[in-house]
Design an enzyme around this catalytic site. Structure first.
Site, PDB file in Angstrom:
ATOM      1  N   CYS A 266     -37.236 -45.519 -14.989  1.00  0.00           N
ATOM      2  CA  CYS A 266     -38.364 -44.740 -15.516  1.00  0.00           C
ATOM      3  C   CYS A 266     -39.688 -45.013 -14.805  1.00  0.00           C
ATOM      4  CB  CYS A 266     -38.479 -44.972 -17.031  1.00  0.00           C
ATOM      5  SG  CYS A 266     -39.414 -43.679 -17.907  1.00  0.00           S
TER       6      CYS A 266
ATOM      7  N   GLU B 235     -32.172 -43.980 -19.979  1.00  0.00           N
ATOM      8  CA  GLU B 235     -32.870 -45.089 -20.624  1.00  0.00           C
ATOM      9  C   GLU B 235     -32.971 -44.813 -22.128  1.00  0.00           C
ATOM     10  OE1 GLU B 235     -37.196 -47.361 -20.110  1.00  0.00           O
ATOM     11  OE2 GLU B 235     -37.014 -45.217 -19.661  1.00  0.00           O
TER      12      GLU B 235
ATOM     13  N   LYS C 223     -36.092 -54.013 -16.400  1.00  0.00           N
ATOM     14  CA  LYS C 223     -37.227 -53.142 -16.070  1.00  0.00           C
ATOM     15  C   LYS C 223     -38.507 -53.950 -15.883  1.00  0.00           C
ATOM     16  CE  LYS C 223     -39.650 -49.000 -17.814  1.00  0.00           C
ATOM     17  NZ  LYS C 223     -39.703 -48.041 -18.948  1.00  0.00           N
TER      18      LYS C 223
END
Length: 533
Positions: A228, A94, A195
């Site tokens: 993440c 990321e 995300k």
């Protein structure tokens, strides 16, 4: 020189015993990599990202491209190196192309539009002029196509929206997403994931609805995608695994390590083990932010990289078993989520633990013998801040023993033996809403090495310990989602000998014979339903 025949027999017996022990100790991963089981070669690259020194200042498109090309050149080199080692899929981190700490305005020069691969079939490498401002997509697509592998990369993207038809559409009439893009070995975009759980990323929007994105490869079947901070939440991580049955995950991340409970490789290992999935985790390398820690994780073992001092990237390549049940054509490896993945080690020999010294009350809670299960079950309990949360703890005394401690509905119980009593350890419990750097509900039992001799040092960050500890850690939880984790000195990762549910709402893990000092043993419970209470 003559050899004593008795000595020869002894040596042969010794060799036989060593060989037998070696065979018995073969891991589940080694067993599953037998010739009749399909496997593939995976790669992750921990990239030392070249950052924009003034991320708050907007750049024009040309300048933004010049910055990103510096990182993309490294991607190109590493993709070729991975392909030379037989990799069939590579995952990049990321924020690794553009960096971080942008504002909504300053990142605009970096944005590209990624068409929905469910609606548009497109290889940017083969058809670079089909969509404008797609230079980064073109570069990544050509890396995948040239090296004949699947490639996963993270990049900032835009998507136009209509404020009349979409009430969530931002004022500037475009969404700005933190996006993972997956390319096939022909350079075709096959998956796009935005995300969902942003970590103070003011440059980006969360998508209006959470996406559950998968893609299919010819060599290993289905993979799921998330990014993440997503790993700590039900949507999309748990839904992909528990409800959709995804057993292979690609995971770009820019994870800032925080000991004693949430170092990057520490929780990556816990998630993979607890859910029975392969996790291909690629983290950014940014020492100034405490960001490092990548790995190729299977439910049984892992290949990791954790370096807080070095200043270079790291490529990890490893052959791993295919875990997609639909691909391997049988039901031997169907997922049983969050039960504590059963290892291939010998059954737990409970006679070595003095379990008779503990009682379980009618609620199934573990308590000190002849005592009630309530907060502060010991007069020696104390409080200390760990990871911004107020834990209740009790110190370990002596070289062996048993202790319990409770907070709210969570009770933790520890049986332990340790090599000496010089280092300060404590058993801690937390049951409550975490509200710093994110809001989420936790139920935690944690055995931690304290960084000093005072109570306030329990919860401090350390990577080192000398004390060898055998233990059985158990707890009562109101959530079924419990992630067991063991961290040894020098960021040595371990998995329990045994772990799983017991007594209805109980969960346990045990480990004996660690070769490294124990830093942390934790049962990390996430009660997703209470996040917004």
């Amino acid at each position: 020189m003559q050899t004593d025949p008795h000595e020869s027999v002894f040596l042969l017996l010794l060799m036989a015993l060593v060989l037998a022990r070696f065979v018995l100790c073969l891991s589940g991963l080694q067993l599953i990599l037998a010739a009749d089981h399909p496997s593939y070669v995976a790669a992750v690259y921990e990239h030392r990202v070249l950052l924009n020194s003034n991320p708050g200042v907007p750049l024009d498109r040309r300048s933004a491209l010049e910055h990103m090309k510096q990182n993309l050149r490294v991607f190109e080199e590493q993709t070729a190196l991975a392909a030379q080692q037989g990799a069939q899929i590579i995952v990049f981190p990321e924020d690794a192309i553009h960096g971080f700490n942008f504002t909504r305005a300053s990142i605009t020069g970096y944005l590209e539009t990624v068409p929905d691969p469910q609606k548009v079939t497109w290889s940017p490498c083969a058809d670079p002029l089909r969509f404008p401002d797609s230079e980064v997509l073109h570069s990544l697509s050509c890396m995948a196509r040239t090296n004949r592998l699947f490639l996963v990369a993270n990049m900032p993207t835009r998507q136009s929206c209509n404020r009349i038809s979409d009430p969530r559409c931002p004022e500037d009439s475009q969404y700005q997403f933190n996006t993972n893009v997956v390319f096939s070995n022909e350079g075709v975009i096959v998956a796009r994931y935005h995300k969902q759980n942003l970590y103070f990323e003011v440059a980006f929007d969360a998508p209006p609805e959470c996406e559950y994105i998968t893609f299919t490869t010819p060599f290993a079947g289905r993979f799921g995608v998330f990014t993440c901070f997503d790993i700590l939440f039900r949507a999309p991580a748990v839904t992909l695994v528990k409800e959709m049955g995804i057993r292979q995950i690609v995971y770009p991340t820019a994870w800032m390590n925080q000991l004693p409970l949430l170092a990057a490789v520490q929780f990556q290992r816990s998630f993979s083990h607890a859910t029975g999935v392969t996790l291909l985790a690629a983290n950014v390398r940014a020492a100034e932010y405490g960001i490092t820690g990548s790995g190729i994780f299977t439910p049984w073992d892992s290949l990791i990289h954790h370096d807080t001092e070095g200043n270079s990237g790291k490529l990890l390549v490893r052959r791993v078993p295919v875990l997609d049940p639909s691909f391997i054509g049988d039901d031997r490896h169907k997922l049983v989520p969050f039960s504590g993945y059963q290892s291939s080690k010998e059954p737990e020999k409970m006679h070595v633990w003095p379990t008779s010294s503990f009682n379980a009350n009618h609620d199934g809670k573990y308590c000190r013998k002849d005592s009630e299960c309530a907060e502060g079950t010991s007069s020696t309990t104390f409080n200390s801040i760990m990871m911004y949360d107020n834990f209740t703890l009790v110190p370990l005394q002596g070289t062996e023993g048993n202790i319990s401690i409770c907070s709210g509905s969570v009770c933790c119980h520890l049986l332990f033996r340790r090599s000496d009593a010089h280092e300060f350890y404590a058993l801690g419990v937390f049951d409550g809403l975490h509200v710093v750097h994110g809001t989420y509900y936790l139920e935690i039992c944690a055995l931690v090495r304290c960084t000093g001799e005072h109570h306030s040092s329990c919860g401090g960050e350390t990577e080192h310990a000398q004390t060898l500890v055998d233990f059985r850690l158990a707890g009562t939880f109101t959530t079924p989602h419990v992630f067991p984790g063991i961290l040894g000195s020098g960021m040595t990762l371990d998995v329990p000998d045994h772990s799983g549910r017991e007594g209805g709402n109980g969960f346990y893990m045990s480990r004996t014979g660690m070769s490294a000092g124990l830093v942390t043993a934790v049962l990390y419970g996430r009660h997703y339903e209470k996040d917004n209470v």
